[in-house]
Design a protein around this motif. Structure first.
Motif, short mmCIF file in Angstrom:
data_model
loop_
_atom_site.label_atom_id
_atom_site.label_comp_id
_atom_site.label_asym_id
_atom_site.label_seq_id
_atom_site.Cartn_x
_atom_site.Cartn_y
_atom_site.Cartn_z
N ASP A 84 0.62 -1.15 0.10
CA ASP A 84 0.04 0.12 0.11
C ASP A 84 1.02 1.20 -0.04
OD1 ASP A 84 -1.78 2.08 0.13
OD2 ASP A 84 -2.78 1.22 2.06
N SER B 213 -0.56 3.91 -1.28
CA SER B 213 -1.67 4.96 -1.78
C SER B 213 -1.23 6.39 -1.11
CB SER B 213 -2.97 4.60 -1.21
OG SER B 213 -3.04 4.49 0.17
N GLY B 214 -1.12 7.50 -1.85
CA GLY B 214 -0.83 8.86 -1.81
C GLY B 214 0.57 9.12 -1.30
N ASN C 108 -1.41 -0.98 -4.32
CA ASN C 108 -2.20 0.12 -4.15
C ASN C 108 -1.41 1.48 -4.38
OD1 ASN C 108 -4.24 2.03 -3.64
ND2 ASN C 108 -4.95 1.41 -1.96
N LEU C 109 -1.27 2.14 -5.61
CA LEU C 109 -0.76 3.30 -5.72
C LEU C 109 -1.82 4.49 -5.81
CD1 LEU C 109 1.92 1.66 -7.71
CD2 LEU C 109 2.57 2.99 -5.64
N SER C 110 -3.07 4.51 -5.56
CA SER C 110 -4.10 5.36 -5.92
C SER C 110 -3.61 6.77 -5.27
CB SER C 110 -5.43 4.82 -5.41
OG SER C 110 -5.36 4.57 -3.94
N ARG C 111 -4.05 7.95 -5.86
CA ARG C 111 -3.64 8.98 -5.58
C ARG C 111 -2.11 9.34 -5.18
NH1 ARG C 111 -7.24 7.17 -2.94
NH2 ARG C 111 -6.11 7.32 -0.73
N ALA C 112 -1.19 8.45 -5.66
CA ALA C 112 0.18 8.74 -5.41
C ALA C 112 0.88 9.67 -6.39
CB ALA C 112 0.96 7.47 -5.92
N THR D 255 -4.07 8.75 -9.98
CA THR D 255 -2.49 8.74 -9.89
C THR D 255 -1.82 9.93 -10.63
OG1 THR D 255 -2.46 6.48 -8.81
CG2 THR D 255 -0.52 7.53 -9.85
#
Length: 164
Positions: free
Chosen positions: A45, A47-48, A65-69, A89
């Motif tokens: 994880d 993310s962000g 999980n690389l969401s919003r990274a 992302t």
């Protein structure tokens, strides 16, 4: 900036990293240290996270999980991002040449001017993704969801495109 403890936690594996990450949500890892790690980060994880300009070449980030990274100008040449979550992302100007993005969820991601030449995006969700000016030369977009995607100025020469 990351310290030696961050690197120690990364080396202990994905489960320890994810637990630690929940307690220390603001990750600002040292690029030079991260570049030397060629570990399996499957299901991690991030993310962000701010991974701007990181060298993630050849990393295994499948199901990560690389969401919003923030992966602005990141080097992800031949990186395994199979089934990764990359929702919203920032991948602007990222180097994703020959990356494995099969089944990845890139909904709403920004891939403006990214180099995806030779990448495999089979079955990927690219809905509402910004691919303006992206290099998609010889990219496999077979069964990819391109609903609402911005492809203006994208290079599509040799790309394989079929409907979902």
């Amino acid at each position: 900036m990351a310290n030696a403890n961050d690197i120690v936690v990364l080396k202990q594996g994905v489960e320890n990293w994810n637990r630690w990450r929940l307690k220390n949500i603001n990750l600002n890892s040292n690029k030079s240290q991260a570049n030397t790690l060629k570990l399996n980060f499957s299901k991690v994880d991030l993310s962000g996270s701010n991974l701007c300009e990181y060298n993630l070449q050849n990393f295994n980030l499948s199901r990560a999980n690389l969401s919003r990274a923030n992966l602005y100008e990141a080097i992800c040449h031949t990186t395994n991002l199979n089934q990764a979550i990359l929702i919203d992302t920032n991948l602007m100007v990222a180097f994703l040449r020959n990356a494995d993005l099969r089944g990845a969820n890139l909904k709403g991601a920004d891939l403006t001017d990214a180099n995806l030449s030779g990448a495999d995006l089979t079955g990927a969700n690219l809905s509402y993704t910004n691919l303006k000016g992206a290099n998609l030369r010889n990219t496999n977009l077979n069964q990819a969801n391109l609903n609402g995607a911005n492809l203006s100025g994208a290079i599509l020469k040799g790309a394989i495109i079929s409907q979902v």
